[in-house]
Design a protein around this motif. Sequence first.
Motif, PDB file in Angstrom:
ATOM      1  N   GLY A  24       0.801  -1.154   0.038  1.00  0.00           N
ATOM      2  CA  GLY A  24       0.128  -0.213  -0.060  1.00  0.00           C
ATOM      3  C   GLY A  24       0.735   1.420  -0.065  1.00  0.00           C
ATOM      4  O   GLY A  24       0.282   2.235   0.560  1.00  0.00           O
ATOM      5  N   GLY A  25       1.961   1.139  -0.836  1.00  0.00           N
ATOM      6  CA  GLY A  25       2.555   2.428  -0.852  1.00  0.00           C
ATOM      7  C   GLY A  25       3.815   2.571   0.313  1.00  0.00           C
ATOM      8  O   GLY A  25       4.462   3.747   0.477  1.00  0.00           O
ATOM      9  N   ILE A  26       3.778   1.739   1.310  1.00  0.00           N
ATOM     10  CA  ILE A  26       4.676   1.838   2.582  1.00  0.00           C
ATOM     11  C   ILE A  26       5.592   0.652   2.158  1.00  0.00           C
ATOM     12  O   ILE A  26       5.385  -0.588   1.815  1.00  0.00           O
ATOM     13  N   THR A  27       6.880   1.076   2.218  1.00  0.00           N
ATOM     14  CA  THR A  27       8.057   0.122   1.951  1.00  0.00           C
ATOM     15  C   THR A  27       8.940   0.152   3.054  1.00  0.00           C
ATOM     16  O   THR A  27       9.372   1.193   3.635  1.00  0.00           O
ATOM     17  N   LEU A  28       9.561  -1.126   3.448  1.00  0.00           N
ATOM     18  CA  LEU A  28      10.439  -1.222   4.582  1.00  0.00           C
ATOM     19  C   LEU A  28      11.599  -1.865   3.896  1.00  0.00           C
ATOM     20  O   LEU A  28      11.656  -2.908   3.262  1.00  0.00           O
ATOM     21  N   VAL A  29      12.728  -1.209   4.326  1.00  0.00           N
ATOM     22  CA  VAL A  29      14.062  -1.524   3.539  1.00  0.00           C
ATOM     23  C   VAL A  29      15.283  -1.606   4.600  1.00  0.00           C
ATOM     24  O   VAL A  29      15.283  -0.991   5.678  1.00  0.00           O
ATOM     25  N   ASP A  30      15.984  -2.585   4.218  1.00  0.00           N
ATOM     26  CA  ASP A  30      17.112  -2.779   4.903  1.00  0.00           C
ATOM     27  C   ASP A  30      18.437  -2.068   4.013  1.00  0.00           C
ATOM     28  O   ASP A  30      18.226  -2.321   2.664  1.00  0.00           O
ATOM     29  N   ILE A  31      19.263  -1.106   4.619  1.00  0.00           N
ATOM     30  CA  ILE A  31      20.367  -0.591   3.916  1.00  0.00           C
ATOM     31  C   ILE A  31      21.492  -0.838   4.567  1.00  0.00           C
ATOM     32  O   ILE A  31      21.651  -0.624   5.749  1.00  0.00           O
ATOM     33  N   VAL A  32      22.584  -1.120   3.869  1.00  0.00           N
ATOM     34  CA  VAL A  32      24.071  -1.285   4.185  1.00  0.00           C
ATOM     35  C   VAL A  32      24.898  -0.464   3.277  1.00  0.00           C
ATOM     36  O   VAL A  32      24.778  -0.583   2.335  1.00  0.00           O
ATOM     37  N   THR A  33      25.790   0.473   4.098  1.00  0.00           N
ATOM     38  CA  THR A  33      26.768   1.299   3.124  1.00  0.00           C
ATOM     39  C   THR A  33      27.884   1.187   3.384  1.00  0.00           C
ATOM     40  O   THR A  33      28.381   0.624   4.550  1.00  0.00           O
ATOM     41  N   PHE A  34      28.899   0.998   2.258  1.00  0.00           N
ATOM     42  CA  PHE A  34      30.170   0.382   2.203  1.00  0.00           C
ATOM     43  C   PHE A  34      30.965   1.657   1.803  1.00  0.00           C
ATOM     44  O   PHE A  34      30.881   2.273   1.046  1.00  0.00           O
ATOM     45  N   LEU A  35      32.295   1.549   2.160  1.00  0.00           N
ATOM     46  CA  LEU A  35      33.433   2.283   1.541  1.00  0.00           C
ATOM     47  C   LEU A  35      34.398   1.343   1.468  1.00  0.00           C
ATOM     48  O   LEU A  35      34.927   0.730   2.320  1.00  0.00           O
ATOM     49  N   ASN A  36      34.834   1.429   0.269  1.00  0.00           N
ATOM     50  CA  ASN A  36      35.803   0.158  -0.186  1.00  0.00           C
ATOM     51  C   ASN A  36      35.781  -1.095   0.765  1.00  0.00           C
ATOM     52  O   ASN A  36      36.633  -1.807   1.160  1.00  0.00           O
ATOM     53  N   ASN A  37      34.532  -1.631   0.449  1.00  0.00           N
ATOM     54  CA  ASN A  37      34.049  -2.961   0.955  1.00  0.00           C
ATOM     55  C   ASN A  37      33.984  -3.100   2.369  1.00  0.00           C
ATOM     56  O   ASN A  37      33.702  -4.137   2.830  1.00  0.00           O
ATOM     57  N   GLU A  38      34.121  -1.986   3.054  1.00  0.00           N
ATOM     58  CA  GLU A  38      33.951  -1.903   4.487  1.00  0.00           C
ATOM     59  C   GLU A  38      32.814  -1.266   4.922  1.00  0.00           C
ATOM     60  O   GLU A  38      32.394  -0.214   4.412  1.00  0.00           O
ATOM     61  N   GLU A  39      32.069  -2.074   5.717  1.00  0.00           N
ATOM     62  CA  GLU A  39      30.635  -1.681   6.300  1.00  0.00           C
ATOM     63  C   GLU A  39      30.684  -0.407   6.906  1.00  0.00           C
ATOM     64  O   GLU A  39      31.374  -0.511   8.095  1.00  0.00           O
ATOM     65  N   ILE A  40      30.267   0.708   6.610  1.00  0.00           N
ATOM     66  CA  ILE A  40      30.457   1.969   7.334  1.00  0.00           C
ATOM     67  C   ILE A  40      29.034   2.546   8.056  1.00  0.00           C
ATOM     68  O   ILE A  40      29.066   3.267   8.729  1.00  0.00           O
ATOM     69  N   ALA A  41      27.836   1.865   7.360  1.00  0.00           N
ATOM     70  CA  ALA A  41      26.577   2.172   8.100  1.00  0.00           C
ATOM     71  C   ALA A  41      25.621   1.454   7.666  1.00  0.00           C
ATOM     72  O   ALA A  41      25.841   0.718   6.756  1.00  0.00           O
ATOM     73  N   SER A  42      24.657   1.220   8.487  1.00  0.00           N
ATOM     74  CA  SER A  42      23.603   0.274   8.349  1.00  0.00           C
ATOM     75  C   SER A  42      22.234   0.684   9.080  1.00  0.00           C
ATOM     76  O   SER A  42      22.327   1.578   9.877  1.00  0.00           O
ATOM     77  N   GLY A  43      21.246   0.253   8.539  1.00  0.00           N
ATOM     78  CA  GLY A  43      19.846   0.623   9.189  1.00  0.00           C
ATOM     79  C   GLY A  43      18.480   0.157   8.517  1.00  0.00           C
ATOM     80  O   GLY A  43      18.721  -0.522   7.290  1.00  0.00           O
ATOM     81  N   GLN A  44      17.602   0.536   9.006  1.00  0.00           N
ATOM     82  CA  GLN A  44      16.330   0.310   8.348  1.00  0.00           C
ATOM     83  C   GLN A  44      15.342   1.724   8.291  1.00  0.00           C
ATOM     84  O   GLN A  44      15.460   2.439   9.000  1.00  0.00           O
ATOM     85  N   MET A  45      14.679   1.743   7.149  1.00  0.00           N
ATOM     86  CA  MET A  45      13.932   2.800   6.834  1.00  0.00           C
ATOM     87  C   MET A  45      12.566   2.233   6.124  1.00  0.00           C
ATOM     88  O   MET A  45      12.416   1.294   5.565  1.00  0.00           O
ATOM     89  N   LYS A  46      11.502   3.160   6.525  1.00  0.00           N
ATOM     90  CA  LYS A  46      10.326   2.944   6.178  1.00  0.00           C
ATOM     91  C   LYS A  46       9.826   4.012   5.284  1.00  0.00           C
ATOM     92  O   LYS A  46      10.151   5.158   5.700  1.00  0.00           O
ATOM     93  N   THR A  47       9.684   3.959   4.156  1.00  0.00           N
ATOM     94  CA  THR A  47       9.142   4.935   3.239  1.00  0.00           C
ATOM     95  C   THR A  47       7.709   5.038   2.806  1.00  0.00           C
ATOM     96  O   THR A  47       7.160   3.910   2.984  1.00  0.00           O
ATOM     97  N   VAL A  48       7.063   6.161   2.897  1.00  0.00           N
ATOM     98  CA  VAL A  48       5.586   6.245   2.257  1.00  0.00           C
ATOM     99  C   VAL A  48       5.648   7.014   0.917  1.00  0.00           C
ATOM    100  O   VAL A  48       6.326   8.250   0.992  1.00  0.00           O
ATOM    101  N   LEU A  49       4.646   6.433   0.239  1.00  0.00           N
ATOM    102  CA  LEU A  49       4.485   7.389  -1.002  1.00  0.00           C
ATOM    103  C   LEU A  49       3.256   8.147  -0.991  1.00  0.00           C
ATOM    104  O   LEU A  49       2.141   7.814  -0.224  1.00  0.00           O
ATOM    105  N   ALA A  50       3.451   9.406  -1.353  1.00  0.00           N
ATOM    106  CA  ALA A  50       2.476  10.375  -1.132  1.00  0.00           C
ATOM    107  C   ALA A  50       1.190  10.013  -2.088  1.00  0.00           C
ATOM    108  O   ALA A  50       1.391   9.513  -3.350  1.00  0.00           O
ATOM    109  N   LYS A  51      -0.197  10.090  -1.657  1.00  0.00           N
ATOM    110  CA  LYS A  51      -1.300   9.768  -2.682  1.00  0.00           C
ATOM    111  C   LYS A  51      -1.759  10.809  -3.503  1.00  0.00           C
ATOM    112  O   LYS A  51      -1.833  11.969  -3.189  1.00  0.00           O
TER     113      LYS A  51
END
Length: 143
Positions: free
Chosen positions: A116-143
């Motif tokens: 229903g326009g709501i998305t739950l995502v897992d995110i991992v950010t890397f710098l030169n193959n090293e994990e530097i950040a991670s987390g989860q976000m929920k995004t909502v699409l405007a209707k």
Amino acid sequence: METTVLLEKEAVGNLLPQKFPFVMVDRMFSYSETSLVAGLKIQNDNIFLEENTFLEAGLIEHMAQSVALHTGYQFFLKNEIAPTGYIGSIKDIEIKKLPKINDTIQSNITILQEFGGITLVDIVTFLNNEEIASGQMKTVLAK
């Protein structure tokens, strides 16, 4: 880290609601219905740079825009205009290291749930193959 670039800066920019100087994604490495890999080369004109270090807010914005790019590309493939999306919530963000000017970061997003326009995502950010950040976000699409 991914090396093949599917979309470059201009094409990526066309798929994001953000515009310069607020664009924090400049390339897309891979896309599937449930994942995306996006990147950013941190330039000297980035608004989230302080003393040659990319700030936490910039990293989080990069993560969020990586999710927005997934949505934008999904609609682009259907030949539709993407609706505006918003961050509904941010959870368990962990930042282990801040990148510097001229570094290229890469975020891997995985769609955990979409309904229903709501998305739950897992995110991992890397710098030169090293994990530097991670987390989860929920995004909502405007209707």
